[in-house]
Design an enzyme around this catalytic site. Structure first.
Site, PDB file in Angstrom:
ATOM      1  CG  PHE A   1      -2.333   0.665   1.377  1.00 16.47           C
ATOM      2  CD1 PHE A   1      -3.219   0.252   0.147  1.00 16.47           C
ATOM      3  CD2 PHE A   1      -1.592   1.812   2.372  1.00 16.47           C
ATOM      4  CE1 PHE A   1      -3.905   1.379   0.003  1.00 16.47           C
ATOM      5  CE2 PHE A   1      -2.844   2.454   2.086  1.00 16.47           C
ATOM      6  CZ  PHE A   1      -4.496   2.861   0.972  1.00 16.47           C
TER       7      PHE A   1
ATOM      8  CG  ASP B   1      -0.649  -3.325   6.509  1.00 21.05           C
ATOM      9  OD1 ASP B   1      -1.782  -4.178   6.842  1.00 21.05           O
ATOM     10  OD2 ASP B   1      -0.183  -2.268   5.532  1.00 21.05           O
TER      11      ASP B   1
ATOM     12  CE1 TYR C   1      -9.993   1.245   6.130  1.00 22.63           C
ATOM     13  CE2 TYR C   1      -9.078   2.540   8.654  1.00 22.63           C
ATOM     14  CZ  TYR C   1      -9.033   2.311   6.909  1.00 22.63           C
ATOM     15  OH  TYR C   1      -7.881   1.958   7.063  1.00 22.63           O
ATOM     16  CE  LYS C   2      -8.459  -0.751   3.475  1.00 25.88           C
ATOM     17  NZ  LYS C   2      -6.983  -1.472   4.090  1.00 25.88           N
TER      18      LYS C   2
ATOM     19  NE  ARG D   1      -9.864  -2.579  -4.097  1.00 22.87           N
ATOM     20  CZ  ARG D   1      -9.222  -2.199  -2.794  1.00 22.87           C
ATOM     21  NH1 ARG D   1      -8.472  -2.288  -2.829  1.00 22.87           N
ATOM     22  NH2 ARG D   1     -10.303  -1.123  -1.893  1.00 22.87           N
TER      23      ARG D   1
HETATM   24  C1  LIG Z   1      -6.608  -0.199   4.264  1.00 22.74           C
HETATM   25  C2  LIG Z   1      -4.835   0.209   4.294  1.00 22.74           C
HETATM   26  C3  LIG Z   1      -4.568   0.913   5.467  1.00 22.74           C
HETATM   27  C4  LIG Z   1      -4.640   2.127   5.805  1.00 22.74           C
HETATM   28  O1  LIG Z   1      -4.190   2.871   6.774  1.00 22.74           O
HETATM   29  P1  LIG Z   1      -4.259   4.182   7.629  1.00 22.74           P
HETATM   30  O2  LIG Z   1      -3.991   4.101   8.243  1.00 22.74           O
HETATM   31  O3  LIG Z   1      -5.654   3.625   7.930  1.00 22.74           O
HETATM   32  O4  LIG Z   1      -5.015   5.537   6.750  1.00 22.74           O
HETATM   33  C5  LIG Z   1      -2.953   0.546   5.041  1.00 22.74           C
HETATM   34  N1  LIG Z   1      -2.049  -0.565   4.967  1.00 22.74           N
HETATM   35  C6  LIG Z   1      -3.009  -1.260   3.597  1.00 22.74           C
HETATM   36  C7  LIG Z   1      -2.207  -1.925   3.383  1.00 22.74           C
HETATM   37  C8  LIG Z   1      -4.459  -1.139   3.921  1.00 22.74           C
HETATM   38  O5  LIG Z   1      -4.880  -1.765   3.036  1.00 22.74           O
END
Ligand SMILES: *Cc1c(COP(=O)(O)O)cnc(C)c1O
Length: 421
Positions: A126, A205, A230-231, A380
């Site tokens: 990400f 992660d 939140y996912k 997606r």
């Molecule tokens: C959604 C996501 C994030 C989000 O990070 P925030 O700090 O909550 O904005 C980070 N890493 C990955 C791999 C994600 O999919």
């Protein structure tokens, strides 16, 4: 594979998790929501909990801390631990995923010899993770660098190239367990073994993995991890993230954002900082109760449904989508941008198409279907076994087919405006 709707209905009728859909607030049953990997739906019990929190605040005031909230980060962290294969005292809720990555990456690199100056990751991670790591290197000094290993095809991660790149100058290897675009899912055990053989540390992660694929942090001997709630955890808009530190490392690593919540006997208000030696050491300040409390409801639902059954349904659903794609969508210019190998697949599927952005807008504006879009051309599709049905997947495919066959996407601009999804 049968492509008729009655087959999808039959699969739904045999689904042991089908009743979990009723546990969510779904005001529009005709809306096909395929973005639970960005923001999970709201559980019905969360609605009740939010009302209760309002009453607790108004009626119990400061007493609510002692009565309910002071240990909320550890209490809910212990439940998240069950979802990611960790012990109860190895996970805590804190801040955002990005901030937790910063904390743990700095802690890991500083713990090791200064001769270990490399942080290894891949180009499927990400982007925010890369930005954070870049900031970590700047903070640590000029000799630190990120090594971003490139994927061959943008779909499958360069696992072997990463293993080959790890050496005695490597401090940290940090990767998304399930990557955000293609859903490629690493063999965590294999990476952990290679990292440890070289004397480095590993940080996962889990944002797209927690609640969607079985994660075995303890069994694979993972050092550190972070992830979103939140996912697939359905914790709510902007709910806080979690962090994991393996028990034997907790007293050894130093939290770079040390605060009173990581202080021994914090209510002594001593001016000398003495860090705790358990998972609390990685906390900083007051827990964000409004953004943490709802996580428990989402996690309880996953525990009740059981990750093994969720994974089984997820694979059945992604297999079903891929089979329909092969027969109905591949001939129309769609491309599968997710792994076919089940062992390497998460719970979302990316379909590429040269008109991907226009098709996405058409799905949202005309078809009451919400996927999301990831540049350059990925539609997606997030499959969330707790509430996604086989009929919904079938309807999505029929719409994707119709939009291209009838040229309906041409009514939409090809110019990408990513703020819309
Ligand atoms: C959604 C996501 C994030 C989000 O990070 P925030 O700090 O909550 O904005 C980070 N890493 C990955 C791999 C994600 O999919």
């Amino acid at each position: 594979m049968q492509t008729d709707k009655s087959h999808a209905q039959q699969l739904d009728a045999q689904d042991p998790l089908a009743s979990f859909r009723d546990r969510f607030v779904i005001p529009d049953q005709s809306l096909i929501y395929l973005d639970g990997n960005s923001l999970g739906r709201m559980p019905k019990a969360t609605k009740t909990l939010l009302e209760e929190i309002q009453r607790t605040w108004s009626d119990r005031l400061i007493r609510s801390w002692g009565e309910k909230y002071i240990h909320i980060a550890q209490k809910i962290g212990a439940k998240v631990a069950q979802i990611v294969g960790a012990r109860a005292d190895e996970v805590v809720i804190a801040e955002s995923t990005s901030v937790n990555l910063f904390k743990l990456a700095v802690a890991a690199v500083r713990h090791l010899s200064p001769s270990r100056t490399k942080i290894i990751t891949d180009d499927l991670n990400f982007p925010s993770d890369i930005y954070i790591l870049d900031g970590v290197c700047k903070l640590l000094g000029d000799n630190y660098e990120i090594v971003v290993i490139e994927s061959e095809d943008g779909v499958h991660a360069p696992a072997q190239k990463i293993i080959d790149a790890i050496d005695d100058t490597t401090a940290l290897v940090t990767l998304s367990h399930t990557v955000f675009k293609s859903s490629y899912t690493y063999d965590m055990a294999a990476i952990n073994r290679a990292v440890h053989a070289a004397g480095a540390l590993v940080l996962w992660d889990l944002s797209h993995a927690a609640g969607s694929v079985p994660v075995a942090l303890n069994e694979t001997n993972a050092d550190l991890a972070i992830g979103c709630t939140y996912k697939y955890l359905n914790g709510g808009i902007g709910s806080n993230a979690f962090l994991y530190v393996r028990r034997d490392l907790q007293g050894k690593l130093e939290n770079p954002i040390q605060g009173w919540f990581s202080q021994e006997r914090m209510f002594d208000f001593d001016y000398k900082y003495t860090p705790r030696s358990n998972i609390d050491r990685f906390l900083t300040g007051t827990p964000n109760v409004l953004s943490i409390a709802p996580i428990e409801i989402g996690v309880d639902l996953l525990i009740e449904a059981r990750m093994a059954r969720i994974r089984e349904k997820s694979l059945a659903q992604t297999d079903y989508l891929i089979a329909l794609y092969d027969q109905l969508l591949a001939p129309l210019g769609y491309q599968l941008n997710s792994p076919r190998d089940k062992a390497r697949r998460g719970s979302h599927i990316s379909l590429g198409h040269p008109a991907g952005w226009q098709i996405t807008q058409c799905l949202i504006e005309r078809m009451n279907i919400i996927p999301d879009f990831r540049a350059p051309d990925n539609i997606r599709i997030g499959i969330t076994p707790l509430y996604t049905s086989f009929v919904e997947i079938h309807m999505l495919v029929m719409r994707l087919k119709q939009i291209v066959e009838e040229g309906l996407y041409l009514a939409f601009s090809a110019e990408i405006d990513p703020t819309i999804t």
